[in-house]
Design an enzyme around this catalytic site. Structure first.
Site, PDB file in Angstrom:
ATOM      1  N   ALA A 112     -46.639 105.333  -4.095  1.00 43.96           N
ATOM      2  CA  ALA A 112     -46.735 105.229  -5.336  1.00 43.96           C
ATOM      3  C   ALA A 112     -46.430 106.431  -6.052  1.00 43.96           C
ATOM      4  O   ALA A 112     -46.544 107.585  -5.394  1.00 43.96           O
ATOM      5  CB  ALA A 112     -48.460 104.928  -5.617  1.00 43.96           C
TER       6      ALA A 112
ATOM      7  N   GLY B 193     -47.800 103.351  -0.343  1.00 46.60           N
ATOM      8  CA  GLY B 193     -47.228 102.110  -1.059  1.00 46.60           C
ATOM      9  C   GLY B 193     -45.829 101.845  -0.417  1.00 46.60           C
ATOM     10  O   GLY B 193     -45.323 100.732  -0.468  1.00 46.60           O
TER      11      GLY B 193
ATOM     12  N   GLU C 123     -46.643  99.914   2.444  1.00 48.14           N
ATOM     13  CA  GLU C 123     -47.331  98.842   2.247  1.00 48.14           C
ATOM     14  C   GLU C 123     -46.214  97.708   1.764  1.00 48.14           C
ATOM     15  O   GLU C 123     -46.253  96.379   1.902  1.00 48.14           O
ATOM     16  CB  GLU C 123     -48.223  99.111   1.155  1.00 48.14           C
ATOM     17  CG  GLU C 123     -49.281  99.864   1.643  1.00 48.14           C
ATOM     18  CD  GLU C 123     -50.418 100.288   0.736  1.00 48.14           C
ATOM     19  OE1 GLU C 123     -50.076 101.206  -0.246  1.00 48.14           O
ATOM     20  OE2 GLU C 123     -51.546  99.623   0.532  1.00 48.14           O
TER      21      GLU C 123
ATOM     22  N   GLU D 116     -52.860 107.999   2.058  1.00 48.51           N
ATOM     23  CA  GLU D 116     -53.751 107.960   0.691  1.00 48.51           C
ATOM     24  C   GLU D 116     -54.903 108.636   1.064  1.00 48.51           C
ATOM     25  O   GLU D 116     -55.443 109.461  -0.222  1.00 48.51           O
ATOM     26  CB  GLU D 116     -54.142 106.550   0.339  1.00 48.51           C
ATOM     27  CG  GLU D 116     -52.741 105.542  -0.217  1.00 48.51           C
ATOM     28  CD  GLU D 116     -51.901 104.977   0.765  1.00 48.51           C
ATOM     29  OE1 GLU D 116     -52.039 105.685   1.995  1.00 48.51           O
ATOM     30  OE2 GLU D 116     -51.117 104.159   0.472  1.00 48.51           O
TER      31      GLU D 116
END
Ligand code: T1G
Length: 688
Positions: free
Chosen positions: A66, A106, A109, A129
């Protein structure tokens, strides 16, 4: 080629659509990137000629997560990551993630939501994270355990470690690994094969065999993991939330598990620990930026290094350079000291090899780069010479004067001094511009912090090179000005002073240690003194019982090494309070007419930490540190300040500067002008 948006292109090669993402520096999942993904997948889906989709990134890496710079800011209108993943999972065409660089957070992911994953041999992946005080909030805690099993998933989400391509292939995260220069061709071949062989639209969310198999023993699995990692994860909030998400993946259907992940993600994102750890992420990168120096400042070559002193520090420093393939000549005055020092280096490498982290060949390669000498003249060709001799100004000045005659023109002369005046050392040479401080922290081959002391006459290229070589050897380098103790030790002395006062006024060493341990430090000052050895710098000949430590040393106490110090230690180094030491403290206080009193934990914590913050403010006022976050980086990487508290200056901002001013005055300590000014104006040190 079709430009989907500013960061996403779509090209078609036969029946394969290639979505290429290009959003420097790391293709982070910013709003334009999320939009590009959503629109690109929709466009590929809508094209009847397309039978398979490859998602690849331009630049240095696949999606690295992210966009951390967006956190805490008002949401902008854009596709959500969830939208993107839903579109991917509803795709009627296989989507193949082609991964290079680091697929993190992310980014991984997104890749786990694709049907298949191919990676370059040098690629890495991970869910880091937790290092930001978070958890994978886009299904990573639910998809990863389904692919690799809960044990591996627990390791990855609570450590945040990066996994190399080969290991990821073995785990089941990647389906294929190709040579670095074959990533796109390999992805295209995989796509064509998927079309020709009608590969299933395999979704990680539907792969349940590993979580189903783990369910019967889940309670034990998670209890054992928690017990094994309790000490390591002490004080952190995010790891436990990550563990609960993996538990949900084992015990609940996918969609229920996603709800648990979302419910646990939000409080972490909004919490102070994650704010602290995200602040640290950027503070570490900011520390590398030296005001007044261009980011691309010309660095001097460092192809060979000379180290003077083969003791603990000199040997540890040498290992840093050997580890990155830079030849080292290490000089001692006596053969016995030289051989011992080189033997310790070899032993350290052999111990690492015994743990499987180095091969025997690695050890020989490193040792092959190391040369021992008893003659300073052998440093005549070194680009960088670092002295790590006894902390005595006269000895250092004499040595630097000699180095002046030995070192080649342009060589950098660095002192590893931990608090002496680098300008005075520089003045002993005719080349003060080439002199800089490089203060390593013990053990120098382990501790990441390097204080680079910028002398009044240190040339910019020398400063830039010291910072650059620091990064190259894996250190976090922080610029310090020339003052007693630089940044870290200067602040530490104020904590030590208060700790000594506290045990005279009524606290016991174990009280002070407990309060600082509970705050998050690995250990308190008295346990640290026992570990280091009480007799460091103590001299039996001149000792006159003037300090508590003198009296302890005179009583034969040496700390952990002889089992007697502020604590008594048994054979397993379990510690118990020392009645003998307590008597020494009580007698010492009585001789000074000190009426001891009960001191509560809050006072202990404030008196240990607030004077440090106050000194940090003075360091900023005197421009001995470039910025408050540099001070935090020093304390996080050199003194074990808990990362989830951001560092002393970040912590002070959230403790409240006005409150700190009031408490300092309460303890009879004059607040620094900068601290008063910030407190009065409602500003903070770090702006966080
Ligand atoms: N967002 C924004 N900027 C980032 C970034 C990120 N994720 N990662 C790096 N940068 C910037 C960095 O600040 C620097 O900027 C430049 O890129 C180069 O970075 C939903 C919520 C990728 C291994 O934690 O580990 O995904 O200083 O100097 O040493 O579940 O950056 O040049 O202006 O570090 O080669 C998870 C963090 C996010 C990865 C590259 N992802 N980044 O290292 O270069 S949370 C991460 C890194 C998340 C999801 C959750 C490293 C790197 P500048 P750099 P590097």
């Amino acid at each position: 080629m079709t430009a989907i948006n500013a960061v996403m292109d779509l090209t078609r090669d036969g029946e394969v659509a290639v979505l290429t993402l290009n959003s420097p520096p790391v293709n982070a999942l910013s709003a334009p990137v999320r939009d590009g993904l959503a629109l690109g997948i929709a466009a590929a889906e809508a094209d009847p000629a397309v039978k398979a989709i490859v998602l690849i990134c331009a630049g240095r890496t696949f999606i690295a997560g992210a966009d951390i710079t967006e956190f805490g800011k008002p949401a902008v209108k854009s596709a959500s990551l969830f939208d993107v993943q839903t579109a991917m999972e509803q795709s009627k065409k296989p989507i193949i993630a082609a991964i290079h660089g680091t697929a993190l957070g992310g980014g991984l992911e997104v890749a786990l939501t694709c049907h298949y994953r191919i990676a370059a041999a040098s690629a890495k992946c991970g869910l880091p994270e937790v290092k930001l005080g978070l958890l994978p909030g886009a299904g990573g805690t639910q998809r990863l355990p389904r692919l690799v099993g809960p044990e591996i998933a627990l390791d990855l989400v609570t450590s945040g470690r990066h996994v190399g391509a080969k290991e990821a292939l073995k785990m089941g995260v990647f389906d294929e690994v190709v040579a670095d220069d074959q990533l796109l061709p390999g992805a295209m071949a995989m796509a064509r094969k998927a079309i020709a062989e009608k590969w299933p639209l395999r979704l990680a969310r539907d792969v349940n065999d590993k979580v189903d198999a783990a369910r019967p023993n889940a309670a034990k699995l998670f209890a054992d993991f928690r017990a094994k990692n309790a000490k390591l994860l002490r004080g952190f909030e995010a790891p436990e939330a990550n563990i609960q998400c993996i538990e949900a993946a084992v015990n609940l259907p996918f969609d229920e598990g996603i709800k648990v992940e979302r419910a646990l993600f939000v409080p972490l994102m909004q919490g102070l620990q994650s704010r602290a750890q995200r602040y640290v992420f950027f503070a570490e990168r900011m520390a590398a930026k030296v005001e007044g120096l261009p980011a691309d400042a010309q660095l001097l070559p460092v192809k060979s290094v000379g180290i003077i002193g083969a003791g603990t520090m000199g040997g540890g420093i040498a290992m840093n350079f050997l580890n990155v393939g830079i030849p080292v000549t290490i000089v001692e005055m006596k053969e016995e000291a030289l051989s011992r020092g080189i033997g310790v280096i070899r032993k350290n490498y052999e111990n690492t090899a015994a743990k499987g982290k180095l091969t025997a060949a690695d050890v020989e390669t490193r040792m092959g780069l190391l040369k021992g000498s008893l003659d300073l003249a052998d440093l005549g060709q070194a680009d960088l010479i670092i002295e790590a001799v006894f902390e005595n100004m006269d000895i250092k000045k004499e040595l630097f004067a000699k180095l002046d005659g030995v070192a080649k023109p342009g060589a950098i002369l660095a002192s590893n001094t931990s608090y002496l005046n680098v300008d005075e050392i520089a003045a002993a040479t005719k080349r003060p511009g080439s002199v800089v401080g490089m203060h390593f922290f013990s053990p120098a081959n382990v501790m990441r912090l390097l204080e680079v002391v910028n002398g009044a006459k240190t040339e910019p290229a020398v400063l830039a090179t010291a910072m650059g070589i620091g990064k190259k050897i894996g250190k976090i380098a922080v610029v310090s000005g020339v003052c007693h103790g630089f940044i870290g030790n200067r602040m530490l002395s104020f904590r030590q002073q208060q700790a000594q006062k506290l045990i005279l006024e009524g606290a016991l060493p174990s009280d002070v240690d407990r309060v600082l341990y509970d705050f998050g430090f690995p250990m308190g000052p008295f346990q640290m003194s026992d570990l280091a050895g009480l007799d460091i710098g103590w001299n039996a000949a001149t000792s006159k019982g003037e300090t508590i430590r003198d009296r302890m040393c005179e009583a034969g106490m040496r700390g952990q090494k002889n089992g007697k110090g502020f604590y008594n230690y048994d054979a397993e180094r379990n510690r118990t309070p020392s009645p003998e030491t307590e008597k020494i403290i009580l007698d010492y206080a009585a001789e000074r007419g000190i009426n001891r009193r009960s001191i509560d934990d809050d006072e202990i914590l404030e008196r240990c930490l607030l004077p440090m913050v106050n000194e940090g403010a003075k360091i900023l006022e005197e421009k001995m540190a470039q910025r408050a976050s540099d001070i935090d980086i020093v304390w996080l990487n050199g003194y074990g300040w808990p990362v989830y508290r951001g560092g002393p200056m970040f912590w002070a901002d959230h403790y409240g500067l006005a409150k700190i001013v009031e408490r300092l005055k309460h303890y009879g300590i004059t607040p620094a002008p900068l601290l008063e000014k910030l407190a009065a104006s409602g500003q903070t040190f770090t702006g966080q």
